[in-house]
Write a protein that holds these residues in place. Structure first.
Motif, PDB file in Angstrom:
ATOM      1  N   VAL A 182       0.847  -1.200   0.000  1.00  0.00           N
ATOM      2  CA  VAL A 182       0.000   0.000   0.000  1.00  0.00           C
ATOM      3  C   VAL A 182       0.884   1.253   0.000  1.00  0.00           C
ATOM      4  O   VAL A 182       0.629   2.215  -0.729  1.00  0.00           O
ATOM      5  N   ASP A 183       1.958   1.225   0.787  1.00  0.00           N
ATOM      6  CA  ASP A 183       2.906   2.350   0.790  1.00  0.00           C
ATOM      7  C   ASP A 183       3.570   2.495  -0.577  1.00  0.00           C
ATOM      8  O   ASP A 183       3.736   3.612  -1.083  1.00  0.00           O
ATOM      9  N   HIS A 184       3.931   1.359  -1.200  1.00  0.00           N
ATOM     10  CA  HIS A 184       4.531   1.421  -2.544  1.00  0.00           C
ATOM     11  C   HIS A 184       3.583   2.129  -3.519  1.00  0.00           C
ATOM     12  O   HIS A 184       3.998   2.981  -4.297  1.00  0.00           O
ATOM     13  N   GLY A 186       1.213   4.217  -2.855  1.00  0.00           N
ATOM     14  CA  GLY A 186       1.113   5.640  -2.517  1.00  0.00           C
ATOM     15  C   GLY A 186       2.274   6.436  -3.082  1.00  0.00           C
ATOM     16  O   GLY A 186       2.087   7.502  -3.665  1.00  0.00           O
ATOM     17  N   HIS A 187       3.488   5.894  -2.935  1.00  0.00           N
ATOM     18  CA  HIS A 187       4.660   6.615  -3.444  1.00  0.00           C
ATOM     19  C   HIS A 187       4.642   6.710  -4.967  1.00  0.00           C
ATOM     20  O   HIS A 187       4.998   7.730  -5.534  1.00  0.00           O
ATOM     21  N   SER A 188       4.227   5.631  -5.633  1.00  0.00           N
ATOM     22  CA  SER A 188       4.330   5.653  -7.096  1.00  0.00           C
ATOM     23  C   SER A 188       3.178   6.410  -7.738  1.00  0.00           C
ATOM     24  O   SER A 188       3.366   7.046  -8.771  1.00  0.00           O
ATOM     25  N   ASP A 234       1.501   2.644  10.045  1.00  0.00           N
ATOM     26  CA  ASP A 234       2.544   3.473  10.655  1.00  0.00           C
ATOM     27  C   ASP A 234       2.359   4.960  10.374  1.00  0.00           C
ATOM     28  O   ASP A 234       2.771   5.801  11.153  1.00  0.00           O
ATOM     29  N   HIS A 235       1.754   5.288   9.220  1.00  0.00           N
ATOM     30  CA  HIS A 235       1.586   6.692   8.837  1.00  0.00           C
ATOM     31  C   HIS A 235       0.618   6.750   7.674  1.00  0.00           C
ATOM     32  O   HIS A 235       0.330   5.723   7.045  1.00  0.00           O
ATOM     33  N   GLY A 236       0.135   7.968   7.366  1.00  0.00           N
ATOM     34  CA  GLY A 236      -0.677   8.164   6.170  1.00  0.00           C
ATOM     35  C   GLY A 236       0.206   8.635   5.035  1.00  0.00           C
ATOM     36  O   GLY A 236       1.312   8.121   4.845  1.00  0.00           O
ATOM     37  N   ASN A 241       4.017  11.314  -0.977  1.00  0.00           N
ATOM     38  CA  ASN A 241       5.009  11.156   0.076  1.00  0.00           C
ATOM     39  C   ASN A 241       4.391  11.262   1.465  1.00  0.00           C
ATOM     40  O   ASN A 241       3.181  11.432   1.609  1.00  0.00           O
ATOM     41  N   HIS A 242       5.242  11.171   2.466  1.00  0.00           N
ATOM     42  CA  HIS A 242       4.849  11.317   3.864  1.00  0.00           C
ATOM     43  C   HIS A 242       6.096  11.675   4.637  1.00  0.00           C
ATOM     44  O   HIS A 242       7.200  11.660   4.088  1.00  0.00           O
ATOM     45  N   GLY A 243       5.938  11.975   5.905  1.00  0.00           N
ATOM     46  CA  GLY A 243       7.079  12.417   6.704  1.00  0.00           C
ATOM     47  C   GLY A 243       6.800  13.764   7.356  1.00  0.00           C
ATOM     48  O   GLY A 243       7.538  14.194   8.234  1.00  0.00           O
TER      49      GLY A 243
HETATM   50 ZN   LIG Z   1       6.636   5.288   2.577  1.00  0.00          ZN
END
Ligand SMILES: [Zn+2]
Length: 549
Positions: A182-184, A186-188, A234-236, A241-243
């Motif tokens: 899911v994170d992958h 989101g980034h792409s 862990d995060h949205g 991106n996120h951070g």
């Molecule tokens: Zn990430």
């Protein structure tokens, strides 16, 4: 699980009825013959709760229907995976565990070990298993604590397969599974409920979770086991991106599902308040707002391509509260700053407004100052091709650096506003009065016109290559007022009326769960006494239910 509850209820009624018939005083309470409490924690990396709600997730829905949950939980620490998973799996924030990035370099494992260390210390016969698609969770946080450590291939299906394989062991007491796709996605392609790729990734993980839960229910001794299933993220994320510290990145979900856990939602509270609108000195009646949800494309045009030696200048007005890795205006593929083109963006670690140029081999990046206070600012840059790149904020010179090393800037991408040439790195905020000149503006030009709509009194009017006021207030055609008439096309975003006051929603998350709640919840379920010396943070999502065991 629910059927079993009904069955016990019927049994109870039957016994009660029989007792009554026999006129006996004693009521025999039926008890489920639970012998072992067990816990499984399932992590879905970078999964926004609003996208989870939008996706078709029958298996997560079933867990929610049988537990206590929050779609308004918060990661109030650093919203990247290293600190995020460490906080979830140690039960303390980074001010204690010291993991502040994905290197895990200063992790204080001795004082704040993984949950499985607490479990193994309590009873080393308990079997603990960690299956992770993102291997640093195993190599850096679990270390050698777990009895079984499985680094799955970088796929949802392989992670599911390896987790299901481990679930057959009768000795198993605690298990962690990490899904990364899911994170992958989101980034792409974007962390957004409007992004089908992101939604599909969530739905695939949901299917895998369904298969994991089926395997759990098919365990040989399942009827003698009391499982707590915790699911969280862990995060949205926002744009690609996120951070950062936005609600989109901080808001997470957590589910604590199982028998004897009340079905309830812990939601944020929302109140409405009226605030004065931020004044745009351009006196327009409307502003174009992006919520990382749109862009304007102006087709590739020689007027916006400055080759190897043509000097040029770019200006625009910006209002934002989010200094992410976004494309505000420019002509570039922002996947890499070296790629040919130019862009206005932010430096994410300092939150400062920045300008980047690249020619395919070299790049130059120039920072200015923080402008993301949700007030309007004018940002300007002048590109002297055999001299200096200069950046200005609100008409004032801020910083400069040599750009003589930069060669050909040309590419085939559109000049775009609100996202890069591939419609990624989406901007959150308002933009107005975008101007391009094929010459260098002077300090005076920039200062004198920082707060006016440009017209033919501007000293460099003859050099104007593009001028988009962004004051249309409606529709999808963005008019170029320069002689080039290179109109743009707006997708997404929204036109907001500018009145003296605006109504805003204020969300209160003070009482919702936190990342660090998972450990204390798991330990409570396993009836492992929590020592003060562990300095755990977090609040248990479940009541302790240990006397009955
Ligand atoms: Zn990430």
């Amino acid at each position: 699980m629910k059927k079993e509850g009904v069955l016990i209820g019927l049994l109870f009624l039957l016994i009660f009825a029989c007792s009554n018939t026999n006129q006996e005083e004693q009521i025999i309470e039926p008890t489920k013959n639970v012998v072992e409490k067990k816990v499984i924690i399932i992590g879905i990396d970078g999964c926004r709760p609003d996208a989870l709600t939008a996706a078709n997730t029958p298996n997560l829905d079933a867990l929610i229907a049988n537990g206590t949950y929050s779609l308004d939980a918060r990661n109030t620490g650093i919203t990247i995976s290293g600190p995020g998973w460490t906080s979830m799996l140690t039960g303390v924030w980074e001010n204690k565990h010291n993991v502040v990035d994905n290197t895990f370099n200063s992790y204080n494992y001795t004082a704040y070990p993984h949950l499985f260390k607490r479990i193994e210390d309590y009873n080393s016969d308990f079997k603990t298993v960690s299956v992770a698609q993102w291997h640093p969770i195993n190599t850096k946080v679990v270390k050698s604590t777990a009895d079984v450590i499985v680094n799955s291939e970088d796929s949802t299906l392989d992670t599911e397969k390896k987790a299901v394989n481990e679930l057959t062991s009768n000795e198993l007491t605690a298990m962690f599974i990490h899904f990364d796709d899911v994170d992958h996605a989101g980034h792409s392609t974007g962390f957004s409920l409007n992004n089908d790729n992101y939604i599909n990734a969530i739905e695939k993980v949901d299917q895998s979770i369904g298969n994991v839960i089926s395997a759990l229910k098919n365990r040989e001794n399942y009827d003698k086991e009391d499982w707590l299933v915790i699911v969280g993220t862990d995060h949205g994320g926002i744009a690609n991106n996120h951070g950062g510290t936005t609600d989109e990145e901080r808001t997470i979900f957590i589910i604590a599902s199982g028998d004897n856990i009340p079905n309830k939602e812990i939601a944020k509270t929302t109140t409405q308040t009226t605030i004065p609108n931020s004044e745009n000195c351009l006196n327009s009646n409307s502003e174009l707002k992006f919520d990382a949800d749109g862009s304007i494309e102006i087709s590739d045009n020689v007027a916006h391509s400055f080759g190897t030696s043509q000097d040029f200048s770019i200006e625009c007005r910006v209002k934002s509260d989010y200094a992410g890795d976004v494309h505000i205006v420019g002509k570039k593929n922002w996947d890499n700053g070296v790629l040919p083109g130019y862009i206005f963006s932010f430096k994410t670690n300092t939150q400062k407004f920045k300008v980047n140029v690249g020619d395919g081999t070299n790049r130059v990046d120039l920072e200015s100052t923080v402008i993301t206070d949700n007030e309007w600012h004018t940002v300007s840059a002048t590109f002297d091709r055999d001299g200096m790149l200069k950046v200005y904020v609100d008409g004032v010179f801020f910083n400069e650096t040599s750009m003589a090393s930069i060669g050909n800037l040309n590419n085939n991408f559109p000049f775009s506003i609100g996202a890069d040439g591939n419609n990624k790195y989406k901007f959150k905020g308002s933009v107005a009065e975008v101007r391009i000149f094929n010459t260098l503006l002077s300090d005076e030009d920039i200062s004198d016109w920082k707060c006016k709509v440009l017209d033919n009194n501007h000293p460099k009017y003859d050099n104007l290559q593009g001028h988009w006021k962004l004051d249309e207030g409606t529709g999808s055609i963005i008019t170029d007022s320069s002689s080039k008439s290179a109109n743009g096309t707006l997708t997404g975003g929204n036109w907001a009326d500018i009145s003296n006051e605006v109504q805003v929603n204020v969300h209160n998350y003070d009482h919702t769960p936190r990342t660090v709640d998972a450990v204390i919840t798991a330990l409570n379920h396993l009836c492992i006494p929590i020592q003060d010396s562990w300095n755990l943070e977090g609040i248990s999502l479940i009541e302790t239910n240990c006397s009955k065991n």
